[in-house]
Design a protein around this motif. Sequence first.
Motif, short mmCIF file in Angstrom:
data_model
loop_
_atom_site.label_atom_id
_atom_site.label_comp_id
_atom_site.label_asym_id
_atom_site.label_seq_id
_atom_site.Cartn_x
_atom_site.Cartn_y
_atom_site.Cartn_z
N ARG A 1 -1.00 5.77 5.88
CA ARG A 1 -1.37 7.11 6.35
C ARG A 1 -2.78 7.47 5.89
O ARG A 1 -3.22 7.03 4.83
N ILE A 2 -3.40 8.32 6.67
CA ILE A 2 -4.68 8.91 6.25
C ILE A 2 -4.39 9.87 5.11
O ILE A 2 -3.43 10.63 5.15
N LYS A 3 -5.21 9.80 4.06
CA LYS A 3 -5.05 10.70 2.93
C LYS A 3 -6.30 11.56 2.79
O LYS A 3 -7.40 11.03 2.95
N ALA B 1 -6.47 -11.70 7.83
CA ALA B 1 -6.31 -11.60 9.28
C ALA B 1 -4.81 -11.53 9.61
O ALA B 1 -4.39 -10.79 10.50
N HIS B 2 -4.02 -12.27 8.85
CA HIS B 2 -2.59 -12.28 9.09
C HIS B 2 -1.94 -10.98 8.65
O HIS B 2 -0.99 -10.50 9.28
N GLU B 3 -2.43 -10.38 7.59
CA GLU B 3 -1.74 -9.23 7.00
C GLU B 3 -2.30 -7.87 7.41
O GLU B 3 -1.69 -6.85 7.09
N SER B 4 -3.45 -7.83 8.08
CA SER B 4 -3.95 -6.53 8.54
C SER B 4 -2.88 -5.90 9.42
O SER B 4 -2.31 -6.57 10.28
N CYS B 5 -2.62 -4.62 9.22
CA CYS B 5 -1.55 -3.99 9.99
C CYS B 5 -1.98 -3.66 11.41
O CYS B 5 -1.16 -3.30 12.24
N GLY B 6 -3.28 -3.74 11.67
CA GLY B 6 -3.75 -3.59 13.04
C GLY B 6 -4.05 -2.17 13.46
O GLY B 6 -4.44 -1.93 14.60
N GLN B 7 -3.91 -1.24 12.54
CA GLN B 7 -4.08 0.16 12.90
C GLN B 7 -5.55 0.54 13.11
O GLN B 7 -5.88 1.27 14.04
N CYS B 8 -6.43 0.07 12.22
CA CYS B 8 -7.85 0.43 12.33
C CYS B 8 -8.62 -0.72 12.98
O CYS B 8 -8.52 -1.87 12.55
N THR B 9 -9.41 -0.39 13.99
CA THR B 9 -10.13 -1.44 14.70
C THR B 9 -11.04 -2.27 13.79
O THR B 9 -11.04 -3.49 13.86
N THR C 1 -12.10 2.56 7.40
CA THR C 1 -10.67 2.23 7.57
C THR C 1 -9.77 3.18 6.80
O THR C 1 -10.23 3.93 5.94
N ILE C 2 -8.50 3.09 7.10
CA ILE C 2 -7.53 4.01 6.50
C ILE C 2 -7.09 3.55 5.12
O ILE C 2 -6.87 4.35 4.23
N CYS C 3 -6.96 2.25 4.93
CA CYS C 3 -6.47 1.82 3.62
C CYS C 3 -7.35 0.74 3.02
O CYS C 3 -8.29 0.25 3.64
N GLY C 4 -7.02 0.38 1.80
CA GLY C 4 -7.86 -0.52 1.02
C GLY C 4 -7.68 -2.00 1.34
O GLY C 4 -8.37 -2.83 0.76
N LEU C 5 -6.76 -2.33 2.26
CA LEU C 5 -6.63 -3.75 2.59
C LEU C 5 -7.97 -4.30 3.08
O LEU C 5 -8.36 -5.42 2.74
N GLU D 1 0.88 -1.18 0.00
CA GLU D 1 0.00 0.00 0.00
C GLU D 1 0.91 1.22 0.00
O GLU D 1 1.86 1.28 0.78
N GLU D 2 0.63 2.20 -0.85
CA GLU D 2 1.67 3.19 -1.12
C GLU D 2 2.12 3.97 0.11
O GLU D 2 3.31 4.27 0.23
N THR D 3 1.21 4.29 1.01
CA THR D 3 1.68 5.03 2.19
C THR D 3 2.26 4.11 3.25
O THR D 3 3.08 4.53 4.06
N GLY D 4 1.86 2.85 3.23
CA GLY D 4 2.52 1.86 4.08
C GLY D 4 3.97 1.70 3.62
O GLY D 4 4.90 1.62 4.42
N LEU D 5 4.12 1.67 2.31
CA LEU D 5 5.47 1.58 1.72
C LEU D 5 6.32 2.77 2.18
O LEU D 5 7.48 2.61 2.57
N ILE D 6 5.72 3.94 2.12
CA ILE D 6 6.47 5.15 2.48
C ILE D 6 6.91 5.10 3.95
O ILE D 6 8.06 5.39 4.28
#
Lengths: 186, 451
Positions: free
Chosen positions: B191-193, B350-358, B401-405, B175-180
């Motif tokens: 990141r929130i965009k 479930a394994h790859e969610s970064c856990g940031q958004c509930t 949520t913050i990203c498209g995952l 995800e581009e902001t995760g990458l950043i």
Amino acid sequence: MCFGFFVVFRQCQSPELVGFLLLFVVNGMDRVLTDEMVSEIKALFARYPTKQAVTLPALHLVHRELRQVPLEAVVEIAELLELAPAQVQDTLTFYGFFHQGKPHGQTRAWVCRSISCHLRGADNLLEHLCDRAGIQPGQTTEDGKLTVEFAECLGACDFAPCMLAGEKLHPCLTKESIEDFVESLG
Amino acid sequence: MTEFNPVLLAHVEEPESHTLKVYQSHGGYASWQRVLRDETPGGFTEIVKQSGLRGRGGAGFPTGLKWTFLPQDHPGPIYFCLNADESEPGTFNNRILMEQDPHQVLEGLMLSCYATRASTAYIYLRYEYPGCWDHLQLAIDECYAAGLLGTNIQDSGFTLDVYLHRGAAAYICGEETGLIESLEGKRAWPRIKPPFPAVEGVFGKPTVVNNVETAACVKQIADRGVEWFQSIGAAPDPDNPRDAGSYGPKLYCLSGHVERPGCYEAPLGITVNELIEQYGGGVWKGRRAKAVIPGGISMGLLSSEELDCPLDFSGPGKFGCLGLGTAAVVVMDETVSIVDFLHNSCQFFAHESCGQCTPCREGTSWAFKMLERIRRGRGRLHDLDLLLEIGDNIGIMPGTTICGLADGAAWPIKNAIRKFRDEFEDHIKRTNPEGFQETDPVFSLEVLESH
Ligand SMILES: Cc1cc2nc3c(=O)[nH]c(=O)nc-3n(C[C@H](O)[C@H](O)[C@H](O)COP(=O)(O)O)c2cc1C
Ligand code: SF4
Ligand code: FES
């Protein structure tokens, strides 16, 4: 002592305090990073406008040599990058990739469990590999030769089911090729 | 359609295809030198914009347009990140490009940097691609040695440095902001965009993130021109003013239950059936397809009645899927249990969610636990409604949520249950004859976790 430290660490909200605790634990021990590692890490500074960006490359460097990144190394990396150890530790723990405390085996085998491999029998092959090695996924054999872990899609679905062992991709796995693989470890 | 001659994959089978020597024997870097000499960055951006090229990384955003979002006359530095984190299950075309034809990718990257006035580029490469690492590093070294990269390249006044940066096996770094964030040395929390990366990206500077295949297309557009690019693929749908068209060749990854899994280059808009039959040698073992993932697992599912779906940017959406995604087509034959498929999909997210958004962290893990229970014969019909409730409520689209995952986690749930509900109900009734009608809360079963 170790467990006590862990509890404090887990409950600790402040990065400075974690950093202090890490320093405390490490104090008085020999350095973990060799001079070569330190100069390799420093050589990466010119590539990025911040030193923090060298965190992942530095962790990789240490992990490649030690097959883990011990806490002491985290503190030393933090020192080099002018960060709090907790910042480095935070990044490290985010990525399930890095082992800490105990190195992974001489060979680290990642068996893909994502959809394309799953459809071509990855579950059975993982089970077979674990049976042959006498371990569960996530564990290391007693002789320290092999660690078996799950992986999500390895980007080699054209060769499903597959496994990445160290730097080598094992394509189109069969029970026989797993036998050969286990035998090749000696 | 079968007459189509591969362009992006034209040289991948040749011996030593990864070397500068072979690359230049096919006219490699002629465009780079010409553009440096004869085009302005704005002029070249305009060419890419005219071509209608849309990003190949998943979202299909028009590439030239994205570049124009950079602030004008910015004092710099501007950064370029090449997204080589390719981790969407079913996807492997970037691997083939980087391993077999890294110079094509590099030339595209260099042209893109010139257009965006980026003087530093990072290639964020997933850890699992050691072969790509070696060949890319070799290619970069060759370019420096040949004066194609570095300071004041070919006396153009343009300076460009390219660095490889290795990921650590986390899907979210794509995800581009995760990458950043990951590139900055932090945990890869998207990141929130806004602000969008074009305004405030890596190291707080304007940044463009593009996919590897997008870069390869940029190189081909520089070589062959806008008309060539638009002669391939699908024109915008005249009835849909928001359709930007689907021009150009596409690298389709075909895997699962087909006779010949592989990466095939075809014009955008080929149908799933055509891809399976003409390129993949049909469904394996003479069987029939039951369901097909159209573009990586995040995109959802097509049923066997929907396989005339065109694989262009607007095709899969017409069949209730999330989109074209990475155009990774995974075929499941008639023996596959859709319960099993969904279990696998939920396990992944479930394994790859970064856990940031509930909603994403909890939703993906609840969904996985429910699927685990259903698969092990303890499911209730009520669970299907709970799963749909999760599916309908996590993601950028519902706004939680913050990203498209999370959208990618939701789509397989929604498609599988809505398109194959009977199968889920049969499975639940058959495996849990005593308890399938219960609706009281239940405990989850223990699930296996490692790595
Ligand atoms: C969860 C998630 C994972 C992603 N993974 C990738 C990836 O591995 N590679 C990629 O190029 N884009 C990936 N993307 C899309 C990027 O965010 C971004 O849109 C893309 O890199 C832009 O490049 P493009 O315009 O050339 O397609 C991902 C997006 C999400 C939401
Ligand atoms: S949607 Fe999921 S993966 Fe994306 S930022 Fe939120 S928790 Fe992380
Ligand atoms: S699903 Fe196993 S390599 Fe892609």
